[in-house]
Motif scaffolding. Structure first.
Motif, PDB file in Angstrom:
ATOM      1  N   UNK A 118       0.822  -1.202   0.000  1.00 51.36           N
ATOM      2  CA  UNK A 118       0.000   0.000   0.000  1.00 51.36           C
ATOM      3  C   UNK A 118       0.862   1.261   0.000  1.00 51.36           C
ATOM      4  N   UNK A 119       0.275   2.400  -0.362  1.00 51.80           N
ATOM      5  CA  UNK A 119       1.050   3.642  -0.471  1.00 51.80           C
ATOM      6  C   UNK A 119       1.551   4.151   0.883  1.00 51.80           C
ATOM      7  N   UNK A 158       4.781   3.365  -3.469  1.00 54.38           N
ATOM      8  CA  UNK A 158       3.704   2.377  -3.567  1.00 54.38           C
ATOM      9  C   UNK A 158       3.971   1.454  -4.742  1.00 54.38           C
ATOM     10  N   UNK A 159       3.380   0.288  -4.676  1.00 55.12           N
ATOM     11  CA  UNK A 159       3.401  -0.634  -5.817  1.00 55.12           C
ATOM     12  C   UNK A 159       2.138  -1.505  -5.750  1.00 55.12           C
ATOM     13  N   UNK A 160       1.245  -1.368  -6.726  1.00 56.53           N
ATOM     14  CA  UNK A 160       1.386  -0.510  -7.908  1.00 56.53           C
ATOM     15  C   UNK A 160       1.088   0.953  -7.612  1.00 56.53           C
ATOM     16  N   UNK A 209      -2.543  12.736  -1.281  1.00 54.78           N
ATOM     17  CA  UNK A 209      -3.084  11.416  -0.979  1.00 54.78           C
ATOM     18  C   UNK A 209      -2.845  10.455  -2.145  1.00 54.78           C
ATOM     19  N   UNK A 210      -2.730   9.192  -1.770  1.00 58.15           N
ATOM     20  CA  UNK A 210      -2.475   8.147  -2.775  1.00 58.15           C
ATOM     21  C   UNK A 210      -3.258   6.907  -2.386  1.00 58.15           C
ATOM     22  N   UNK A 211      -3.670   6.165  -3.408  1.00 56.86           N
ATOM     23  CA  UNK A 211      -4.472   4.973  -3.173  1.00 56.86           C
ATOM     24  C   UNK A 211      -4.151   3.929  -4.236  1.00 56.86           C
ATOM     25  N   UNK A 240      -4.461  -0.305  -0.347  1.00 61.94           N
ATOM     26  CA  UNK A 240      -4.684   0.632   0.756  1.00 61.94           C
ATOM     27  C   UNK A 240      -4.609   2.081   0.312  1.00 61.94           C
ATOM     28  N   UNK A 241      -4.603   2.976   1.310  1.00 58.11           N
ATOM     29  CA  UNK A 241      -4.636   4.417   1.064  1.00 58.11           C
ATOM     30  C   UNK A 241      -3.830   5.107   2.152  1.00 58.11           C
ATOM     31  N   UNK A 242      -3.205   6.232   1.782  1.00 59.77           N
ATOM     32  CA  UNK A 242      -2.460   7.018   2.762  1.00 59.77           C
ATOM     33  C   UNK A 242      -2.511   8.480   2.336  1.00 59.77           C
TER      34      UNK A 242
END
Length: 288
Positions: free
Chosen positions: A165-166, A191-193, A244-246, A250-252
């Motif tokens: 997750x990111x 993150x990946x992906x 923010x990234x998802x 997951x998300x962060x």
């Protein structure tokens, strides 16, 4: 005469008895009866007997060992790209053939983010390498090398790509700038992906316009920088900005604050973190 490992007569005097044209007799000297096998194959390995019709009959046994260099079997080995989730067990396979039986050694290339690339021997010799509870630090290129003393050795590289997750990190949690000036907010996303990354303000995704300009830079593997340039800053531009990234795992997010300077107020809306219904409050900051 010569008799092969299957008890089949190959030659009688100078004559070849079987149809295999690879077989010949050569006599460089009158006492020599040399058997030649051209284009030797693995199936030729075994014990051969040379028999001379004297009284008594004389026989000599010769063991032919056929060696074959190692060959990696693609269909029975791991693909060259293996994708796994962080925390799982990864099993890399390198099935080989060869005579004598090859020894398989596993190597790991140093992380491509480092300055120098080195080969490190890992695990035990064998056709299978297991990495338990794998973490992103093992996101790397692995190689198996099969060697049995017959040149050339065989090798194969396998890239292990870890999905996770990111993780979002802003460069500065607080930035001060005057009205009418410009500033840049930088955010690093690992993150990946890499799927969805954005800057938002008051829950609205920021897009390029006369005030905002977003650029994306690839730093290195699995990491990018999302850069937000804010031009001709006005009162409405002050406030909390969220990077923010998802992805599917997951998300962060992380916030940074653009504030005024030299007595200029920076009034902005922010989400009340205590409220479960997302009440918006207005905050004015006067810096002296």
């Amino acid at each position: 005469m010569w008799i092969d490992h299957k008890k089949m007569i190959l030659t009688l005097d100078m004559r070849r008895i079987i149809r295999d044209e690879r077989i010949t007799i050569e006599r460089p000297f009158i006492s020599d009866w040399n058997l030649f096998i051209h284009g030797v194959e693995l199936s030729d390995a075994g014990t051969y007997m040379c028999q001379v019709n004297t009284v008594p009959v004389k026989s000599k046994y010769i063991v032919l060992s056929v060696h074959e260099p190692p060959v990696i079997i693609p269909g029975m080995s791991s693909p060259q790209q293996v994708i796994a989730k962080e925390g799982k067990t990864v099993q890399l396979v390198c099935n080989v053939t060869g005579v004598p039986a090859p020894t398989v050694t596993w190597y790991r290339k140093s992380n491509p983010n480092r300055k120098h690339i080195n080969m490190e021997v890992i695990g035990y010799n064998g056709t299978v390498l297991q990495i338990r509870n794998i973490s992103r630090s093992y996101d790397d290129v692995y190689g198996c090398v099969a060697n049995n003393g017959v040149e050339p050795p065989a090798s194969r590289e396998i890239t292990v790509s870890l999905q996770f997750p990111p993780e979002v990190r802003v460069q500065n949690r607080k930035i001060q700038e005057k009205r009418g000036k410009e500033t840049i907010l930088d955010c690093r996303v690992t993150a990946n992906p890499q799927q969805n990354s954005a800057w938002t303000k008051n829950g609205i995704t920021i897009e390029n316009d006369e005030t905002f300009e977003i650029d994306l830079y690839r730093n290195y593997r699995n990491t990018l920088t999302l850069s937000l340039k804010i031009s001709d800053i006005q009162n409405s531009d002050y406030g909390a900005y969220r990077c923010e990234a998802q992805n599917e795992l997951g998300r962060d997010f992380q916030d940074t604050y653009l504030l005024g300077v030299n007595g200029q107020p920076g009034c902005f809306s922010s989400v009340n973190a205590i409220s479960m219904i997302g009440i918006f409050t207005t905050v004015c900051v006067l810096l002296r």
